[in-house]
Write an enzyme that holds these catalytic residues in place. Sequence first.
Site, PDB file in Angstrom:
ATOM      1  N   LEU A 135     -13.150  -7.000 -35.941  1.00  0.00           N
ATOM      2  CA  LEU A 135     -13.168  -6.667 -37.354  1.00  0.00           C
ATOM      3  C   LEU A 135     -12.587  -7.847 -38.118  1.00  0.00           C
ATOM      4  CD1 LEU A 135     -11.760  -2.989 -37.364  1.00  0.00           C
ATOM      5  CD2 LEU A 135     -14.152  -3.687 -37.603  1.00  0.00           C
ATOM      6  N   ASP A 136     -13.079  -8.084 -39.341  1.00  0.00           N
ATOM      7  CA  ASP A 136     -12.536  -9.151 -40.169  1.00  0.00           C
ATOM      8  C   ASP A 136     -11.048  -8.908 -40.436  1.00  0.00           C
ATOM      9  OD1 ASP A 136     -14.994 -10.344 -40.323  1.00  0.00           O
ATOM     10  OD2 ASP A 136     -15.459  -9.587 -42.329  1.00  0.00           O
ATOM     11  N   LEU A 137     -10.353  -9.985 -40.790  1.00  0.00           N
ATOM     12  CA  LEU A 137      -8.921  -9.907 -41.074  1.00  0.00           C
ATOM     13  C   LEU A 137      -8.607  -8.803 -42.078  1.00  0.00           C
ATOM     14  CD1 LEU A 137      -5.992 -11.040 -41.101  1.00  0.00           C
ATOM     15  CD2 LEU A 137      -6.748 -12.635 -42.879  1.00  0.00           C
TER      16      LEU A 137
END
Length: 313
Positions: A135-137
Amino acid sequence: MRYLSIAERDVGQRVDNFLLRTLKGVPRSHVYRLLRSGQVRINGGRVKPDRKLALGDQLRLPPVVMAAPTEPRRAPDELVSRVLASICHEDKDFLVLNKPADLPVHGGSGQAYGLIEVLRQGRPQDDYLELGHRLDLETSGCLIVARSRTALSAFQSVLREGRAKKIYMTLLIGAWHGGERQVSVALRKERDPAGERSKVEVDEAGRASRSLFSPIRQIALSDGLKLSLMQVRIYTGRTHQIRVHAAHLGHPVAGDAKYGDFEANRLIEIRGLKRMFLHAHSLSADLPGLGRTLEANVPLAHDLEEFLTRLGH
């Protein structure tokens, strides 16, 4: 030259990922240069970076200069406790976490550690913990961690085949008109000169992607700004897929600094939204390789819930 025989624990892993883990201290660019030049060989033949390792493969490595091993930095106890508290479910195959939005899933690119390193630090009793996906930051929510190579292989096989049902919650800028809408466009990663992924664009020469946007609620603010709370199912897992698809529709994700609406983001930040409103809500999949199903559902992150409450929704 060094010769390594691939063991059970490394079966199914990409050769580039295996090398990056094995050749600690060797720059990433040099590892890929070794692969391109044919200096790394498997069973006597040249190999591409995405080649999957098989049991008993004989891997030949050329001499490389490796940095002296250093003691890995330990995460603060407070962060370890927070990550352990984010575990929603565990069984013999998987851990399901509600990933915090301010923590990358793994270390690198200037980050001493990410969620997976912190998790391993906090659970030394687990011999095997690997990310099932990423998942993105700034994205919070449902993250799957495998507890064995068999579980990881079974789960990622289903992801590659597009057979997992992944649902996200997001807040989009603007008033959504009509009901469900499907987006099917090709996406291409635009890389900067250093080779890092910088931005994703809609491009016919890119890779196919598909998302289904379903409206949940309209929100009209006193200054005239309109927002739309949405559920999004993704059928493919391209980098920044929901964010690019939403912007392509003219309704960027609220708080998205890369693909979003700067002025609208400023107005909603004043009201308390401090990051991108994107949350991985649920993931389900049949896993024939394990003879079971995986059902994971995590609540909306507290900061996003609090923001909606502040808006009166």
